[in-house]
Design an enzyme around this catalytic site. Structure first.
Site, PDB file in Angstrom:
ATOM      1  N   SER A 245       0.839  -1.195   0.000  1.00  0.00           N
ATOM      2  CA  SER A 245       0.000   0.000   0.000  1.00  0.00           C
ATOM      3  C   SER A 245       0.876   1.247   0.000  1.00  0.00           C
ATOM      4  O   SER A 245       2.103   1.151   0.022  1.00  0.00           O
ATOM      5  CB  SER A 245      -0.913   0.006   1.214  1.00  0.00           C
ATOM      6  OG  SER A 245      -0.132   0.242   2.363  1.00  0.00           O
ATOM      7  N   LYS A 246       0.199   2.397   0.022  1.00  0.00           N
ATOM      8  CA  LYS A 246       0.905   3.677  -0.084  1.00  0.00           C
ATOM      9  C   LYS A 246       1.992   3.842   0.970  1.00  0.00           C
ATOM     10  O   LYS A 246       3.006   4.468   0.720  1.00  0.00           O
ATOM     11  CB  LYS A 246      -0.096   4.825   0.047  1.00  0.00           C
ATOM     12  CG  LYS A 246      -0.935   4.990  -1.196  1.00  0.00           C
ATOM     13  CD  LYS A 246      -1.571   6.367  -1.236  1.00  0.00           C
ATOM     14  CE  LYS A 246      -2.388   6.558  -2.489  1.00  0.00           C
ATOM     15  NZ  LYS A 246      -3.716   5.932  -2.423  1.00  0.00           N
ATOM     16  N   ARG A 247       1.739   3.262   2.153  1.00  0.00           N
ATOM     17  CA  ARG A 247       2.736   3.499   3.216  1.00  0.00           C
ATOM     18  C   ARG A 247       4.082   2.819   2.904  1.00  0.00           C
ATOM     19  O   ARG A 247       5.076   3.048   3.580  1.00  0.00           O
ATOM     20  CB  ARG A 247       2.193   3.065   4.581  1.00  0.00           C
ATOM     21  CG  ARG A 247       2.089   1.601   4.777  1.00  0.00           C
ATOM     22  CD  ARG A 247       1.306   1.230   6.027  1.00  0.00           C
ATOM     23  NE  ARG A 247       0.889  -0.148   5.949  1.00  0.00           N
ATOM     24  CZ  ARG A 247       1.598  -1.149   6.407  1.00  0.00           C
ATOM     25  NH1 ARG A 247       2.757  -0.922   6.993  1.00  0.00           N
ATOM     26  NH2 ARG A 247       1.144  -2.382   6.284  1.00  0.00           N
ATOM     27  N   GLY A 249       5.679   3.396   0.196  1.00  0.00           N
ATOM     28  CA  GLY A 249       6.341   4.237  -0.810  1.00  0.00           C
ATOM     29  C   GLY A 249       5.564   4.195  -2.107  1.00  0.00           C
ATOM     30  O   GLY A 249       4.355   3.959  -2.106  1.00  0.00           O
TER      31      GLY A 249
END
Ligand code: GLU
Length: 481
Positions: A245-247, A249
């Site tokens: 996911s976005k976390r 990167g």
């Protein structure tokens, strides 16, 4: 040409994610490996979430990666009448039926299933409606959905080229909806019709769709279509094996592009996410991968995304790529940092080529390369404070730099060897080792304590700039700030 036809069918509800790009890539590799055709289809029947700008973005990302499709893009939204006609044909043939049950009426059943932790199955209330009741519902103005009649027993066998044969008991499936009350097809129904009309032979897609083939096959059988092969490619997990996911990167192709990754590095890296060629070769082009690509060599288990490996691979392609290509990819980054202002004349282009050639040896992506090149363009920069303490604040630093500046003025031929010879001479004159002169010089020329080979750097800057920067450093030292 073989009869193999594959498709990538993204929904335009966001940017192209690395998982989607890998699915597109495997489709393309399979098409190229078999001499088949790669079709692009935009699954845009989810009117609420689909947006035209996402379609534009998807196409741009695919093009940037070099994932060139042979046919399409076809759009589901252009075929709505076709889905409706096929649904009505099924009703006429007694294979599907109108269902007038409202969400309200089905709610209790759904809650009961949730409480018992069982999958919800539609109770088939409308499967055999009498003509009278049908009429009454119609008169009440209710908007029906259309459901497919599922055989009440038997099993559906799905052939998956990666996972083998997978069996599903039909009793675990219900009469699912194929047309919604707003007249739009559901995902399973539209997909089956599209795959038939586009003569798709192999459905290669993400593992998250693994539960769909039974419903899709039952649709295809009811419609009298031939069945495609399936190949569900493994998930891509984050380094900690959680969902990517976005976390973690960058996850979308556009983000990778903005961070300075090269398409060939991403392609090479994604090829290895779930597939491996024979032997232990790691670097190959798309064409080389296609020559060896086989679905039965795709892993069943999840692939783990490894940023460090992608970055390392990117550094390789940055160093090894044809210089004119890397420069062309770098120009937008240099422009965004305000270092160049295209179009570049031949002299500016020649300078940029020298800078990129030198700096790319040490950097891992185009963004870092650009930032590490700024002092080739900006004459004024901050000096690294630690470097200042260590080199500028030393007794005699100003004098050395003054002598160096004078020496540089006498040079005309900007070759690295010219500078290295001049340094040998001046070291002798000042009775200092070259090793002492170099870090001081580097700091004066770039403001940094690390960077490319000093004499290569000087050759790019040229004697005049080098001399001026030495004097600039002298003024800084004299000012004592
Ligand atoms: N539109 C679907 C998706 O983006 C396509 C699934 C399929 O390939 O069948 O997940």
């Amino acid at each position: 040409m073989s009869n193999v036809r594959v498709r990538f069918a993204p929904s335009p509800t966001g940017e192209l994610h690395i998982g989607g790009a890998r699915t597109a890539l495997f489709n393309l590799l399979y098409a190229r490996a078999t001499g088949g055709v790669f079709v692009l289809r935009i699954d845009d029947t989810d009117l609420e979430r689909s947006r035209p700008e996402f379609t534009t973005g998807l196409l741009e990302s695919l093009r940037w990666l070099g994932l060139d499709w042979d046919e399409g893009p076809y759009k589901q939204s252009e075929y709505l009448e076709g889905y409706r006609q096929e649904a009505e044909r099924l009703i006429a043939e007694g294979k599907a039926y109108y269902c007038y049950c409202s969400e309200e009426e089905l709610k209790a059943g759904r809650e009961e299933a949730r409480r018992r932790k069982k999958p919800y199955l539609y109770p088939e209330k409308c499967r055999d409606l009498t003509a009278d009741r049908l009429k009454r519902f119609q008169q009440e103005g209710r908007k029906p959905v259309i459901r497919l009649k599922i055989p009440r027993d038997g099993e559906t066998v799905v052939t998956d080229k990666i996972r083998g044969k997978v069996r599903f008991d039909n009793c675990n499936l219900d009469d699912f909806i194929i047309m919604k009350s707003n007249g739009l097809p559901t995902y399973n129904f539209a997909n089956v019709i599209d795959d038939e009309r586009m003569k798709i032979t192999h459905v290669i897609r993400a593992e998250e769709h693994l539960s769909n083939p039974p419903r899709q096959q039952l649709c295809a059988l009811a419609l009298g279509y031939s069945l495609p092969y399936y190949a569900h490619v493994p998930m891509i997990l984050a380094p900690d094996r959680s969902k990517l996911s976005k976390r973690h990167g960058a996850t979308s192709v556009e983000q990778f592009r903005q961070e300075g990754y090269l398409p060939e590095a991403l392609i090479n890296y994604m090829t290895l996410l779930g597939w491996a060629p024979e032997g232990d070769r790691e670097f190959f082009t798309m064409a080389e991968a296609a020559a060896q690509f086989r679905l039965d060599r795709v892993n069943k288990t999840a692939a783990v995304y490894d940023t460090a490996k992608l970055t390392w691979m990117n550094g390789h392609y940055l160093r090894e790529g044809a210089l004119d290509r890397i420069v062309a990819l770098a120009i937008p980054f240099f422009e965004a940092e305000g270092l160049v202002n295209p179009p570049l004349n031949s002299e500016q282009m020649g300078y940029l080529e020298q800078v990129v050639e030198l700096v790319r040896q040490r950097e891992k992506n185009l963004l870092d390369l650009t930032r590490a090149s700024s002092y080739f363009y900006n004459n004024h920069f901050d000096y690294d404070p630690k470097g200042v303490k260590k080199h500028f604040r030393r007794e005699g630093a100003g004098q050395i730099l003054r002598a160096l500046a004078a020496k540089m003025k006498t040079l005309s031929d900007p070759e690295p060897s010219t500078f290295s010879n001049a340094y040998k001479e001046i070291a002798k004159e000042l009775q200092l080792s070259i090793g002492k002169l170099m870090p001081l010089s580097r700091l004066a020329l770039s403001g940094r304590t690390m960077g490319p080979e000093l004499f290569d750097m000087m050759a790019v800057l040229g004697p005049e700039k080098v001399s001026a920067r030495f004097l600039q450093a002298v003024a800084y030292i004299d000012a004592g700030s």
